[in-house]
Scaffold this active site. Structure first.
Site, PDB file in Angstrom:
ATOM      1  N   LYS A 144      -7.921  -9.065  29.315  1.00 14.68           N
ATOM      2  CA  LYS A 144      -6.704  -8.488  28.750  1.00 14.68           C
ATOM      3  C   LYS A 144      -5.648  -9.589  28.670  1.00 14.68           C
ATOM      4  O   LYS A 144      -5.858 -10.683  29.178  1.00 14.68           O
ATOM      5  CB  LYS A 144      -6.195  -7.320  29.589  1.00 14.68           C
ATOM      6  N   ARG A 145      -4.548  -9.288  28.036  1.00 11.04           N
ATOM      7  CA  ARG A 145      -3.459 -10.253  27.944  1.00 11.04           C
ATOM      8  C   ARG A 145      -3.030 -10.687  29.344  1.00 11.04           C
ATOM      9  O   ARG A 145      -3.003  -9.887  30.267  1.00 11.04           O
ATOM     10  CB  ARG A 145      -2.293  -9.605  27.189  1.00 11.04           C
ATOM     11  N   LYS A 153     -12.823   1.374  26.887  1.00 12.89           N
ATOM     12  CA  LYS A 153     -13.973   0.690  26.293  1.00 12.89           C
ATOM     13  C   LYS A 153     -15.005   0.322  27.360  1.00 12.89           C
ATOM     14  O   LYS A 153     -16.212   0.432  27.129  1.00 12.89           O
ATOM     15  CB  LYS A 153     -13.502  -0.558  25.543  1.00 12.89           C
ATOM     16  N   HIS A 175       5.358   2.214  23.791  1.00 11.58           N
ATOM     17  CA  HIS A 175       4.159   1.650  24.416  1.00 11.58           C
ATOM     18  C   HIS A 175       4.452   0.865  25.685  1.00 11.58           C
ATOM     19  O   HIS A 175       3.567   0.162  26.172  1.00 11.58           O
ATOM     20  CB  HIS A 175       3.438   0.712  23.436  1.00 11.58           C
ATOM     21  N   THR A 197      -6.325   0.426  26.826  1.00 15.49           N
ATOM     22  CA  THR A 197      -7.491   0.948  26.102  1.00 15.49           C
ATOM     23  C   THR A 197      -8.752   0.193  26.497  1.00 15.49           C
ATOM     24  O   THR A 197      -9.854   0.689  26.293  1.00 15.49           O
ATOM     25  CB  THR A 197      -7.298   0.864  24.572  1.00 15.49           C
ATOM     26  N   LYS A 238      -0.229  -7.258  35.149  1.00 18.73           N
ATOM     27  CA  LYS A 238      -1.651  -6.908  35.041  1.00 18.73           C
ATOM     28  C   LYS A 238      -2.457  -7.478  36.216  1.00 18.73           C
ATOM     29  O   LYS A 238      -3.599  -7.121  36.422  1.00 18.73           O
ATOM     30  CB  LYS A 238      -2.211  -7.385  33.699  1.00 18.73           C
TER      31      LYS A 238
END
Length: 839
Positions: free
Chosen positions: A573-574, A686, A382, A682, A579
């Site tokens: 998100k984290r 969504k 992952h 993911t 990111k």
């Protein structure tokens, strides 16, 4: 060997004293029976009257009434599996972000509307009771949520599956924001009990740590046998949670292990008066399942993390072998009956543990055990981040798991022999591929162990798999090309549309029927409606209602009032540097500067920026970025001159139940990670499924989403993964962007000089200096492209009809990103597992 028959049951014989009748309070589905089941549990399980019961009592009564109907199907599901002896799938994951179970379970069982009506007649609101349930914080982010989606899909597809993990007493921390800083508070999700789980003490297993290995000759041939002695023992007690499939009678099992001391305390020490030392070992043992992901910045944390990983793997492997041996005398059929999937690198010790169980405890030869292990285990990777491909110091390994280190050494010896046979004299290749990395200290490479010990290695998006094969695991791909494959992630439409966005789900069902719930490709039938003005208006009405609900939440939780007609621009998100939440903040400051310099029209459409993110407790830079977000929010939200054109909201304690509020209300999805860093994502799926448009890089599953929804319905910006690699190879110089882009320079200077932190003017200086000097994730290189893409977003949002058309096409073209599709591929192409319908 044929399957062992179960003893006859009174239910099968039709004994009238034991047959469960259709209208039994535990199983019946009529309105009268559902009402009686609820009130019976309120009275006899909660010991409350109607007038003394709290909302928590009512929630528990409802949950137990629903669980009764689950248990009936659960028992039949397990009986069906034992009788048919199918190939079972065992999903090993250190994280499960299940979310609140009540609403999702009622929907899957077809009970939601019935209980909403029943409780309505009793003067109760089912949504109010759903909000009482705590989120089980048994995961850190996307990995745990994916595991939850996969369990839902496996049950819906009637695949015989068991999830395995740890029952953390304290899950991912509760996040508070104080003076803009993240503050962690223990997540006591089990404080009031968990109505969904059932303890199974009869399946308790023993797990050993430490000790030493003794060798002896055994058998007629005098073969050497290893015996693990002198180890400390911890008990693993299983807690089972039922996982209901949608619209069928399958109920699978999530088994979570809780650590218990093998003895309550040392009685002799206690009698000597040293109570504290007497219970010391008990407390140390039970710490293993105390908290999700201890801080591994210190050796004690790393030791506990390794203990956690072995504990849940050892418990699970023993349980898998026990279940298999109920029907089989030999291990010959093990790979035909067992598919053991490693969800990321954390469960890699399953390779060594299964070898230990087969060789040491069941006297199989090494070659036979290795063949069984490889054919049974598959590995999902992952991450592309080197720090996430776990390595453990050999001294720590030797101290905790001496036998497993010996097994890994032997696996490595045989594997390196094969490498050198294939590539004679290429010792550098052997060094790169070795399961043990040389250095001080030497390190065990867990990802290498997982690859060598598996028959399948898959990535989770096309780009991710390509980079695994060409970069991260290139040597292994060259040696075992048939072993590598891609399985793009997916999300369950039951949780993320049917349950989270009931307004949109009802509109979709009205338009195309209900088949989309289990066949997401049916959404394609919405495409013609993108050109229907009446349908577009109804979609906009749904979105506005969802935005109103989220605005009310922000008013209550954040004391911030936002314009529901503004563009809801969302990044949840984290918190991690790759990111690039920081890139988002730089753009907000750029808009702020434009408004001050050129007037409000320069901002474009009104925007509400929404962030939701937790930073790992030891991740100093990530926590500083959270502080910057909140500092910018304080200035922007308090500036009367902006007249509400810009608002910034940090939604504290981001979790599944909060995500269920945010996704349906979002207009723009921020998927802005550095290309080549995000494995899949993911959240991006969504968002699009709920009608948000994406601004993003060509990273992870963004590439496939853009291919599906159409380039014209996606706001693309930034360098590609290849361009990122090329710039780094050439010697990336971020300061050039600072020098050459006046707007970027003004943004960074404003942050650096303390405008957003006047009480600590130098607070963010380090963040800015790191960007200008290093910029590891290339924020400055992508800033101009990102700002230009955001201008395209603003222009598009000014045309509601065109925007809504794009949103509908995003929804309609998300069929590929169902977890049902992903699991069907795993089952057919990796596991060799087939559906076992439950009658």
């Amino acid at each position: 060997m044929s399957t062992q028959a179960l003893p006859p049951s009174p239910l099968d014989a039709g004994d009238p004293s034991t047959v469960i009748k259709v209208e039994d309070d535990r199983t019946g589905l009529s309105a009268e029976t559902l009402a009686r089941a609820f009130t019976d549990h309120l009275t006899f399980s909660q010991a409350k009257t109607w007038h003394t019961a709290t909302d928590r009592d009512r929630f528990l009564a409802l949950a137990l009434a629903v669980r009764d109907r689950l248990v009936h199907r659960w028992i039949h599901t397990q009986q069906t599996y034992y009788r048919s002896d199918p190939k079972r799938v065992y999903y090993l994951s250190l994280e499960y972000l299940m979310g609140r179970a009540l609403g999702d379970t009622m929907l899957n069982l077809g009970l939601y509307d019935a209980y909403r009506a029943v409780l309505g007649d009793l003067g109760l609101d089912v949504e109010t009771l759903r909000q009482v349930e705590p989120d089980p914080g048994l995961g850190n982010g996307g990995l745990g949520r994916l595991a939850a989606c996969f369990l839902d899909s496996m049950a819906t597809l009637a695949l015989p599956c068991y999830g395995y993990g740890i029952r953390y007493e304290f899950g991912i921390f509760d996040q508070l924001i104080r003076d803009g800083w993240q503050v962690e508070r223990p997540d006591e999700w089990l404080r009031f009990g968990n109505p969904w789980e059932i303890e199974r003490p009869e399946y308790t297993v023993r797990v050993r740590f430490g000790g030493q290995i003794e060798w002896s000759h055994a058998g007629a041939g005098g073969d050497l046998r290893a015996t693990w002695v002198g180890a400390k023992t911890v008990l693993g007690v299983p807690y089972d949670t039922p996982i209901a499939g949608f619209g069928n009678d399958t109920v699978n099992t999530l088994r979570l292990w809780s650590a218990r001391a093998s003895e309550e305390f040392d009685l002799s020490v206690f009698n000597a008066g040293d109570y504290e030392r007497a219970v010391e070992d008990k407390n140390a043992s039970e710490t293993i399942s105390k908290v999700l992901y201890p801080n591994d910045n210190v050796m004690q944390g790393r030791e506990l993390r390794l203990k956690q990983e072995y504990f849940f793997v050892a418990c699970s492997v023993q349980d898998i072998v026990r279940r298999y041996r109920r029907a089989h005398q030999t291990f010959d059929a093990f790979p035909d009956k067992v598919a053991l999937q490693l969800n990321d690198t954390h469960p890699s010790l399953a390779v060594a543990e299964l070898m230990r169980v087969l060789v040491d405890e069941n006297d199989l030869t090494w070659d036979k055990a290795w063949d069984i292990t490889q054919r049974s285990i598959a590995y999902t990777n992952h991450t592309l981040l080197p720090e996430a491909l776990e390595k453990w110091p050999v001294p720590l390994f030797e101290q905790l798991l001496p036998r497993h280190l010996q097994i890994i050494y032997e696996v490595n010896r045989r594997f390196l022999r094969a490498v050198l046979n294939a590539h004679p004299f290429d010792h550098e290749r052997a060094r790169r591929m070795s399961l043990v990395e040389e250095g001080e200290p030497r390190q065990v490479r867990m990802a290498h162990l997982a690859v060598v010990g598996s028959h399948s290695v898959n990535g989770v998006a096309e780009l991710h798999t390509r980079l695994l094969k060409s970069e991260v695991l290139r040597d292994f791909n060259e040696m075992y090309p048939e072993r590598f494959n891609n399985k793009t992630n997916g999300v369950t439409p039951r949780r993320w549309l049917l349950c989270a966005n009931p307004r949109l789900a009802a509109l979709v069902t009205e338009a195309i029927g209900p088949a989309w719930v289990t066949d997401l490709d049916q959404l394609r039938r919405l495409e013609p409606l993108a050109d229907d003005a009446a349908f577009r208006r109804r979609v906009r009405d749904v979105k506005r209602d969802n935005k109103l609900a989220l605005a009310r939440y922000f008013h209550e939780a954040n004391a911030v009032d936002v314009d529901v007609d503004s563009l809801f621009d969302v990044q949840i998100k984290r918190l991690h540097e790759y990111k690039r939440q920081l890139l988002n903040v730089l753009h907000i400051v750029a808009l702020f500067n434009r408004a001050k310099r050129e007037g409000l029209d320069a901002v474009g459409v009104p925007r509400t920026f929404v962030f939701g993110a937790k930073a790992a407790p030891g991740y100093v830079t990530a926590k500083l970025i959270i502080k910057l977000i909140n500092s910018v929010a304080q200035v922007v939200n308090g500036d009367a001159g902006l007249r509400g054109r810009l608002k910034v909201v940090f939604a504290a304690n981001y979790r599944v139940s909060l995500a269920e509020k945010i996704f349906p209300a979002s207009d723009l999805s921020e998927q802005i990670s550095t290309a080549g860093k995000e494995a899949s994502g993911t959240g991006n799926m969504k968002f699009a499924l709920n009608g948000a448009l994406t601004i993003g890089t060509l990273d992870g599953a963004n590439i496939e989403i853009r291919e599906e929804v159409g380039a014209e319905n996606f706001f693309l910006f930034g360098l590609t993964a290849e361009e990122v690699a090329e710039r780094k190879l050439q010697g990336y110089q971020p300061w050039r962007h600072y020098d050459e882009n006046p707007e970027l320079r003004a943004v960074l200077d404003l942050i650096r000089t303390g405008f957003f932190s006047p009480e600590q003017p130098q607070l963010f200086e380090g963040l800015v200096d790191d960007l200008v000097k290093r910029d590891q994730y290339m924020l400055l290189a992508d800033f101009a492209s990102y700002a230009e893409a955001q201008q395209r977003v603003s222009r598009a949002f000014q045309d509601p009809e065109a925007w809504t058309r794009m949103a509908i096409l995003n929804i309609a073209r998300m069929g590929k990103f169902s977890s049902d599709r992903a699991i069907s591929q795993y089952a057919a192409e990796i596991w060799g597992a087939t559906a076992v319908p439950v009658a």
